[in-house]
Scaffold this active site. Structure first.
Site, short mmCIF file in Angstrom:
data_model
loop_
_atom_site.label_atom_id
_atom_site.label_comp_id
_atom_site.label_asym_id
_atom_site.label_seq_id
_atom_site.Cartn_x
_atom_site.Cartn_y
_atom_site.Cartn_z
N SER A 143 -35.98 28.77 47.82
CA SER A 143 -36.94 27.46 49.03
C SER A 143 -35.79 26.94 49.87
O SER A 143 -34.21 26.69 49.39
CB SER A 143 -37.40 25.97 48.25
OG SER A 143 -38.11 25.40 49.15
N TYR A 157 -37.88 20.28 41.68
CA TYR A 157 -37.46 21.83 41.81
C TYR A 157 -36.38 22.35 42.61
O TYR A 157 -36.21 23.41 42.22
CB TYR A 157 -38.85 21.13 41.99
CG TYR A 157 -39.18 22.57 43.59
CD1 TYR A 157 -40.90 23.29 43.34
CD2 TYR A 157 -38.83 22.49 44.96
CE1 TYR A 157 -41.05 24.48 44.17
CE2 TYR A 157 -38.99 23.49 45.49
CZ TYR A 157 -40.13 24.64 45.44
OH TYR A 157 -41.05 25.25 46.40
P1 NAD Z 1 -49.08 28.43 45.53
O1 NAD Z 1 -49.18 27.65 44.88
O2 NAD Z 1 -49.98 28.76 46.51
O3 NAD Z 1 -48.86 29.54 44.82
C1 NAD Z 1 -47.89 30.04 43.40
C2 NAD Z 1 -48.66 30.54 42.74
O4 NAD Z 1 -47.71 30.91 41.14
C3 NAD Z 1 -49.83 30.50 42.13
O5 NAD Z 1 -51.16 31.67 41.97
C4 NAD Z 1 -50.44 29.54 40.42
O6 NAD Z 1 -51.01 30.21 40.03
C5 NAD Z 1 -49.01 30.57 40.42
N1 NAD Z 1 -47.82 29.82 38.96
C6 NAD Z 1 -47.66 29.03 38.91
N2 NAD Z 1 -47.60 28.55 37.71
C7 NAD Z 1 -47.24 30.10 37.05
C8 NAD Z 1 -46.70 31.14 36.34
N3 NAD Z 1 -46.64 30.41 34.73
N4 NAD Z 1 -47.36 32.29 36.28
C9 NAD Z 1 -46.99 32.91 37.04
N5 NAD Z 1 -47.89 32.21 38.31
C10 NAD Z 1 -47.42 31.19 38.05
O7 NAD Z 1 -47.73 27.45 47.00
P2 NAD Z 1 -46.68 29.44 47.49
O8 NAD Z 1 -46.36 27.90 48.57
O9 NAD Z 1 -47.31 30.44 47.99
O10 NAD Z 1 -44.87 29.12 46.44
C11 NAD Z 1 -44.76 30.44 46.12
C12 NAD Z 1 -43.57 30.13 45.78
O11 NAD Z 1 -43.23 29.63 47.06
C13 NAD Z 1 -42.83 29.23 45.35
O12 NAD Z 1 -41.71 30.25 43.71
C14 NAD Z 1 -42.47 27.84 45.87
O13 NAD Z 1 -41.73 27.20 45.20
C15 NAD Z 1 -42.57 28.32 46.62
N6 NAD Z 1 -42.44 27.80 48.01
C16 NAD Z 1 -43.09 27.04 48.67
C17 NAD Z 1 -42.82 26.90 50.02
C18 NAD Z 1 -43.85 25.91 50.40
O14 NAD Z 1 -44.23 24.87 50.68
N7 NAD Z 1 -45.89 26.36 50.13
C19 NAD Z 1 -41.52 25.90 50.34
C20 NAD Z 1 -40.50 26.88 49.35
C21 NAD Z 1 -40.82 27.90 48.46
#
Ligand code: NAD
Length: 257
Positions: A143, A157
Site C-alpha cells: 500500500s 496495517y
Molecule cells: P477488499 O476488502 O475488497 O478485498 C480483500 C479480500 O481479502 C476480501 O475478499 C476478503 O474476504 C479477503 N480476506 C480477508 N482476510 C482474508 C484471509 N485471512 N484469507 C483470505 N482472504 C482474506 O479490499 P481491497 O481494497 O480489494 O484490498 C485488496 C488488497 O489491497 C489488500 O491487501 C489491501 O490491504 C490492499 N490495499 C487496499 C487499498 C484501498 O484503498 N482499498 C489501498 C492500498 C492497498
C-alpha cells in the site's frame, strides 16, 4: 491474450482488487484459482469467469494458515498442471487499528497474521511451484501507506504493508536468477469496500481527497491493469519494485485546487 497458457493463483479474490484481477487475468487467457475466506462471493468470481468462457476454480483458503496456503498451491497444480503467477493480495484493515497507544495487541497480531504472514506463506509455498514451472511472477499487494505517514493512523496495517515491501525486495533478489520475479503493488486510496466502510462521511472522504493530485479515489480495475502488467512477460525486467499506482499521492506536496 497477454497471459495465454499461464496459471494464476489469486488470494482475496472475492471482492475489490482480487476479483477485478481474476476477471481480467482470465480475459487475458490465464487459468485462475481464486481463494478467499468469503466462500459465496469467491465462488461467484470463479463462476463469472466460467460464464465468460474462461477456466477458474474457487478454493476456501485463509492466508494466515500455513496448511491452507500449501493446499491452494497444490490445488492449482493438480487442476491446471502448473503455477506461473501468484497474486498475494488478501488483506484486512481493522476498525480498531489506530495509533500505538490505543491499538490492542490482538489487533496488531490479527493484522500481521493476515497482511504480512499471509504474504510470507503465499511465497513460502508458492515459490517451489514456480521453480517447478521454470519461473514465474509473484505480485504482493502492499500500500502507499507503507511509504507515507498519515495522521489518520492504522499502525498495524501500515507496519504490515511495510513488511510486505521489505519481504518482496529480498525475495526478488534471492530468486532473480531463477526466472522468478517478485514485485509489490502499492495502491493508493481506492473506492473499494475495505476503505469506503471507514470513509462513511463526506468530511472523512475530503480529509483524504485533498492530498490526492487527481482528486479522486482509485478503482479496483485500475489495480488489476497494473497487476496484469507485473504478471505478464511485458514486465520481464521488472523485479523488486514498489509499483505505485496511487493517483500521484506519494509525489505530492501541494495539490491542485
Ligand atoms: P477488499 O476488502 O475488497 O478485498 C480483500 C479480500 O481479502 C476480501 O475478499 C476478503 O474476504 C479477503 N480476506 C480477508 N482476510 C482474508 C484471509 N485471512 N484469507 C483470505 N482472504 C482474506 O479490499 P481491497 O481494497 O480489494 O484490498 C485488496 C488488497 O489491497 C489488500 O491487501 C489491501 O490491504 C490492499 N490495499 C487496499 C487499498 C484501498 O484503498 N482499498 C489501498 C492500498 C492497498
Amino acid at each position: 491474450m497477454r497471459l495465454e497458457n499461464k496459471v494464476a493463483l489469486i488470494t482475496g479474490g472475492s471482492g475489490g482488487i482480487g476479483r477485478e484481477t481474476a476477471l481480467l487475468f482470465a480475459q487475458e487467457g490465464a487459468k485462475v484459482v481464486v481463494t478467499d475466506v468469503n466462500d459465496t462471493a469467491g465462488q461467484e468470481t470463479a463462476d463469472e469467469i466460467v460464464r465468460n468462457g474462461g477456466e477458474a476454480y474457487f478454493l476456501h483458503s485463509d492466508v494466515s494458515k500455513a496448511a491452507d496456503c500449501e493446499a491452494a498451491v497444490t490445488f492449482a497444480e493438480e487442476q491446471f498442471g502448473k503455477l506461473n503467477i501468484i497474486f498475494n493480495n488478501a488483506g484486512i484493515m481493522h476498525s480498531d487499528d489506530d495509533n500505538a497507544v490505543t491499538t490492542e495487541e490482538a489487533i496488531w497480531d490479527l493484522t500481521m497474521n493476515i497482511n504480512a504472514k499471509g504474504v510470507f506463506l503465499g511465497c513460502k509455498y508458492g515459490i517451489p511451484a514456480l521453480q517447478r514451472a521454470g519461473g514465474g511472477s509473484i505480485i504482493n499487494t502492499a500500500s502507499f501507506v507503507a511509504i507515507l505517514g498519515a495522521a489518520t493512523p492504522q499502525v498495524a496495517y501500515t507496519a504490515s504493508k511495510g513488511a510486505v515491501l521489505a519481504l518482496t525486495r529480498e525475495l526478488a533478489v534471492i530468486h532473480a536468477r531463477e526466472n522468478i520475479r517478485v514485485n509489490a503493488l502499492c495502491p493508493g486510496p481506492l473506492r473499494t469496500e475495505l476503505l469506503m466502510k471507514f470513509l462513511n462521511t463526506e468530511e472523512k472522504k475530503q480529509r483524504r481527497l485533498v492530498h490526492i493530485p487527481m482528486g479522486r479515489f482509485g478503482e479496483a480495475r485500475e489495480m488489476a491493469y497494473a497487476a496484469l502488467f507485473l504478471a505478464s512477460d511485458e514486465s520481464s525486467f521488472v523485479t523488486g519494485t514498489d509499483f505505485l499506482v496511487d493517483g500521484g499521492i506519494t509525489s505530492a506536496y501541494v495539490t491542485p485546487v
